[in-house]
Design an enzyme around this catalytic site. Structure first.
Site, short mmCIF file in Angstrom:
data_model
loop_
_atom_site.label_atom_id
_atom_site.label_comp_id
_atom_site.label_asym_id
_atom_site.label_seq_id
_atom_site.Cartn_x
_atom_site.Cartn_y
_atom_site.Cartn_z
CB ILE A 149 -11.37 -33.59 -66.87
CG1 ILE A 149 -12.53 -32.83 -66.62
CG2 ILE A 149 -11.55 -35.52 -67.00
CD1 ILE A 149 -12.93 -32.66 -66.25
CG ASN A 199 -21.31 -46.84 -68.48
OD1 ASN A 199 -21.58 -47.36 -67.55
ND2 ASN A 199 -19.51 -46.69 -69.08
N GLY A 214 -12.65 -42.92 -73.07
CA GLY A 214 -12.66 -41.77 -73.18
C GLY A 214 -12.24 -41.11 -71.75
CB VAL A 215 -13.75 -38.41 -70.83
CG1 VAL A 215 -15.06 -38.74 -70.35
CG2 VAL A 215 -13.28 -37.20 -69.30
CG ASP A 216 -16.03 -44.24 -67.36
OD1 ASP A 216 -15.60 -43.79 -66.07
OD2 ASP A 216 -17.11 -44.15 -67.85
CB SER A 269 -23.16 -36.67 -75.13
OG SER A 269 -23.78 -37.16 -73.87
CB THR A 270 -19.47 -34.77 -77.85
OG1 THR A 270 -18.23 -34.85 -77.18
CG2 THR A 270 -20.41 -33.40 -77.54
N GLY A 271 -18.41 -37.96 -77.42
CA GLY A 271 -17.39 -39.03 -77.76
C GLY A 271 -17.55 -40.10 -78.14
CE1 TYR A 305 -22.78 -44.31 -74.08
CE2 TYR A 305 -23.32 -42.32 -72.82
CZ TYR A 305 -22.43 -43.91 -73.15
OH TYR A 305 -22.58 -44.19 -71.93
P1 ADP Z 1 -19.33 -40.08 -74.65
O1 ADP Z 1 -19.39 -41.28 -73.77
O2 ADP Z 1 -20.36 -39.31 -73.05
O3 ADP Z 1 -19.74 -39.48 -75.30
P2 ADP Z 1 -16.56 -39.75 -74.31
O4 ADP Z 1 -15.24 -39.87 -72.65
O5 ADP Z 1 -16.25 -41.00 -75.43
O6 ADP Z 1 -17.59 -39.24 -73.27
O7 ADP Z 1 -16.33 -38.20 -74.66
C1 ADP Z 1 -16.35 -37.35 -74.16
C2 ADP Z 1 -15.13 -35.97 -74.19
O8 ADP Z 1 -14.57 -36.55 -73.44
C3 ADP Z 1 -14.86 -36.17 -76.16
O9 ADP Z 1 -14.89 -34.54 -76.67
C4 ADP Z 1 -13.83 -36.76 -75.78
O10 ADP Z 1 -12.51 -35.99 -76.57
C5 ADP Z 1 -13.23 -36.29 -74.81
N1 ADP Z 1 -11.83 -36.75 -73.24
C6 ADP Z 1 -11.21 -37.64 -73.62
N2 ADP Z 1 -10.43 -37.25 -72.44
C7 ADP Z 1 -10.24 -36.58 -72.02
C8 ADP Z 1 -10.20 -36.08 -70.58
N3 ADP Z 1 -9.12 -36.77 -69.97
N4 ADP Z 1 -9.81 -34.99 -70.85
C9 ADP Z 1 -11.25 -34.14 -71.51
N5 ADP Z 1 -11.32 -34.59 -71.95
C10 ADP Z 1 -11.79 -36.17 -72.24
#
Ligand code: ADP
Length: 185
Positions: free
Chosen positions: A17, A30, A38-40, A127-129, A131
């Site tokens: 993303i 959060n 993760g994505v954050d 939420s699928t990582g 969380y």
């Molecule tokens: P949450 O805490 O809401 O669960 P996470 O970031 O842990 O968020 O995970 C949410 C989703 O984002 C997961 O499916 C993870 O695999 C995915 N993710 C992690 N990095 C990236 C990225 N760079 N681009 C897109 N999706 C990502």
């Protein structure tokens, strides 16, 4: 996978993303708006310190962002001009209102984008990582919420992308969207 709904192209694709060129990207944030993993973590690394600085200001002014809601910052070094920080629920078995909170996180992100005149937006799988929300269930909620929103606002967006990080997650979203479209005939 791509479908056209009203004036909007809805795209589901595997990818990262942080490199998307939509006007805004959505972060899985959060409540404290403190960079996590993760994505954050990926968004804050790619976007640079300006995003964290704006998050800090929002935290001081409003104490953060409650679960199910979203706030907007600039995109810093990203191609996207804005980041919408959405807070999805932590999964704790399914009886704590998680489904509604996840739907709210998607709906409030779309609403915030619309209020700012944003025409194109990329979502991750909220939420699928960390969380731990079950992916199939999250995918159905995401697709239902976004498709309903686009039905109610057919002229608002040019493109909504879901950027799914792995093949199995992409498949879950494709299945959910196909199922939903089949029920609509
Ligand atoms: P949450 O805490 O809401 O669960 P996470 O970031 O842990 O968020 O995970 C949410 C989703 O984002 C997961 O499916 C993870 O695999 C995915 N993710 C992690 N990095 C990236 C990225 N760079 N681009 C897109 N999706 C990502």
């Amino acid at each position: 996978m791509e479908v056209i709904l009203g004036q909007t192209k809805l795209v589901l694709m595997q990818g990262d993303i942080t490199v998307q060129d939509t006007e805004a990207i959505v972060n899985a944030a959060n409540e404290g708006l403190r960079g996590g993993g993760g994505v954050d973590g990926a968004i804050h690394r790619a976007g640079g310190p300006a995003i964290a600085e704006e998050c800090r200001r929002i935290r001081e002014e409003r104490g953060g962002c409650p679960t199910g809601q979203a706030v907007l910052t600039s995109g810093g070094w990203l191609k996207a001009r804005y980041v919408i920080h959405a807070v999805g629920p932590i999964w704790s078995g399914g009886n704590k209102g998680e489904d509604n909170l996840l739907a709210s996180a998607y709906r409030n992100s779309l609403e915030l984008a619309r209020e700012h005149g944003i025409k194109s937006l990329s979502f991750p799988s909220l939420s699928t990582g960390a969380y731990r929300f079950p992916v199939d269930r999250a995918a159905r909620i995401a697709m239902r919420t976004v498709v309903e929103y686009l039905e109610q606002h057919p002229d608002t967006f040019t493109e909504i992308r879901f950027i799914l990080f792995s093949e199995p997650i992409l498949k879950a979203y494709e299945e959910a969207l196909n199922e939903l479209l089949a029920t609509k005939g």
